[in-house]
Design a protein around this motif. Sequence first.
Motif: not given
Length: 158
Positions: A18-36
């Motif tokens: 679950d920790v790894y899934k959460r870290q992956g989700l956090d990274e995906a959200l950072k990428i989406l936020t950066k690009e918009g």
Amino acid sequence: MIRRPPRSTPKPSSAASDVYKRQGLDEALKILTKEGLENVFLRHERHAKATQAAIKSWGLEILAINEDEYSNSLTGILFEKNVNADHLRKIILEKFNTSLGTGLGKWAGKIIRIGHLGDFNDPMLIGTLSAVEMGLSLSEIEHHAGGVTAAMNYLKSK
């Protein structure tokens, strides 16, 4: 009594997973936020239209007949009855290390699916379309050359 050797690495617990899934989700959200999010949707649409330009240039049929129903995440190429789409997919995978989606249900063996979403850019799309065009030639599937050029021209213009 037979003893099992101890594990060299402990089996991850579901909590670690679950920790790894959460870290992956956090990274995906950072990428989406950066690009918009709006830019992500526009990029997906642009890649879809470039893919559609390639397929039309090849003289092949896009699975969705109505253009209003074309997808911005993947495009299916529908082949004639005498073409085994899974054989084409196999050639493309073996020769060019490019994995394409298969047809599901009634479309099994009749279509290939080209995905153009996620962390995907113009050169990746052109590489995928190049693999498809070369695979069409190697498979001796009737088509017109120039689909990759049509896609590049679309991408350059937008």
